[in-house]
Design a protein around this motif. Structure first.
Motif, short mmCIF file in Angstrom:
data_model
loop_
_atom_site.label_atom_id
_atom_site.label_comp_id
_atom_site.label_asym_id
_atom_site.label_seq_id
_atom_site.Cartn_x
_atom_site.Cartn_y
_atom_site.Cartn_z
N LEU A 63 -16.55 -2.34 6.11
CA LEU A 63 -15.43 -2.76 5.29
C LEU A 63 -15.33 -4.28 5.28
N ASN A 64 -14.94 -4.83 4.15
CA ASN A 64 -14.66 -6.26 4.06
C ASN A 64 -13.22 -6.56 4.41
N LEU A 65 -12.46 -5.56 4.77
CA LEU A 65 -11.04 -5.70 5.08
C LEU A 65 -10.81 -5.54 6.57
N TYR B 262 6.84 7.53 6.19
CA TYR B 262 5.67 6.87 6.76
C TYR B 262 4.68 6.52 5.66
N GLU B 263 3.71 5.64 5.99
CA GLU B 263 2.68 5.22 5.04
C GLU B 263 1.47 6.13 5.16
N GLU B 264 1.01 6.65 4.04
CA GLU B 264 -0.23 7.42 3.98
C GLU B 264 -1.39 6.45 3.76
N PRO B 265 -2.58 6.77 4.23
CA PRO B 265 -3.73 5.91 3.97
C PRO B 265 -4.08 5.85 2.48
N VAL B 266 -4.66 4.72 2.07
CA VAL B 266 -5.09 4.49 0.70
C VAL B 266 -6.58 4.22 0.74
N SER B 267 -7.30 4.66 -0.28
CA SER B 267 -8.74 4.40 -0.34
C SER B 267 -9.01 2.91 -0.48
N VAL B 268 -10.08 2.45 0.15
CA VAL B 268 -10.46 1.05 0.10
C VAL B 268 -10.75 0.62 -1.34
N SER B 269 -11.22 1.55 -2.17
CA SER B 269 -11.55 1.21 -3.55
C SER B 269 -10.31 0.93 -4.39
N ARG C 132 -3.75 -6.30 -2.38
CA ARG C 132 -2.97 -5.88 -3.55
C ARG C 132 -3.56 -4.57 -4.05
N VAL C 133 -2.69 -3.62 -4.41
CA VAL C 133 -3.12 -2.31 -4.91
C VAL C 133 -3.54 -2.48 -6.37
N ILE C 134 -4.75 -2.02 -6.71
CA ILE C 134 -5.26 -2.18 -8.07
C ILE C 134 -5.36 -0.85 -8.81
N ALA C 135 -5.06 0.27 -8.15
CA ALA C 135 -5.11 1.58 -8.79
C ALA C 135 -4.18 2.54 -8.05
N VAL D 20 -7.68 -0.94 -3.32
CA VAL D 20 -7.03 -2.18 -2.90
C VAL D 20 -8.02 -3.34 -2.99
N MET D 21 -7.48 -4.55 -3.13
CA MET D 21 -8.31 -5.74 -3.22
C MET D 21 -7.73 -6.83 -2.34
N LEU D 22 -8.57 -7.51 -1.61
CA LEU D 22 -8.15 -8.56 -0.70
C LEU D 22 -7.55 -9.73 -1.48
N VAL D 23 -6.42 -10.27 -0.98
CA VAL D 23 -5.78 -11.43 -1.60
C VAL D 23 -6.18 -12.66 -0.80
N CYS D 24 -6.77 -13.64 -1.50
CA CYS D 24 -7.21 -14.88 -0.85
C CYS D 24 -5.98 -15.71 -0.48
N PRO D 25 -5.89 -16.21 0.75
CA PRO D 25 -4.73 -17.01 1.13
C PRO D 25 -4.71 -18.40 0.48
N HIS D 26 -5.85 -18.86 -0.03
CA HIS D 26 -5.93 -20.19 -0.63
C HIS D 26 -5.51 -20.17 -2.10
#
Length: 115
Positions: A6-8, A68-75, A15-18, A77-83
Motif C-alpha cells: 500500500l502507498n498509504l 463505528y467506521e467500516e473499512p473502505v477499499s484502497v481503490s 479523500r474519498v473518490i468513490a 480513497v486517494m492520498l492528499v498531499c500536505p504541500h
C-alpha cells in the motif's frame, strides 16, 4: 494470498473518490494490507444495535446503538498531499542509503510519514 503493498500509512490524510461518502476527507486510523482496506475517520459509518448481556464476572454489559467506521477499499480513497492540499498519486524514490521516500506526483515534494 499475496501481500499487497500500500502507498498509504496509518495517520495519512485521504479523500474519498468513490462510494457513498464521495468527497469526504479524513485520517487513516488503520490499514489492512492483506485485504487492501483502510479505516478512515468519520467515513463509511455504520450502526450496530447491541443487546445488554451478562459478562463472565457476573456484571451486565450495557446495550445500545454503537456507531463505528467500516473499512473502505484502497481503490476508493486517494492520498492528499500536505504541500499542495490536493488528492494525488504517489511515486517512490529510492535514496542512496536504501530508504524509500514517497513523492507527490503533482508537486514533486516528498510526503512525510505520518506518525
Amino acid at each position: 494470498m499475496t501481500q499487497r503493498k500500500l502507498n498509504l500509512r496509518t495517520g495519512d490524510t485521504v479523500r474519498v473518490i468513490a462510494g457513498n461518502d464521495i468527497g469526504a476527507q479524513g485520517r487513516i486510523l488503520r490499514a489492512i494490507p492483506a485485504r487492501a482496506l483502510v479505516v478512515v475517520q468519520d467515513v463509511n459509518m455504520r450502526k450496530h444495535h447491541k443487546r445488554p448481556a451478562a459478562n463472565a464476572k457476573g456484571g451486565i454489559t450495557e446495550g445500545g446503538i454503537v456507531t463505528y467506521e467500516e473499512p473502505v477499499s484502497v481503490s476508493n480513497v486517494m492520498l492528499v498531499c500536505p504541500h499542495c492540499d490536493e488528492p494525488t498519486r504517489v511515486r517512490r524514490r529510492h535514496d542512496a542509503d536504501g530508504t524509500i521516500e514517497r513523492i507527490c506526483k503533482r508537486c514533486d515534494n516528498p510526503i512525510p510519514t505520518a506518525g
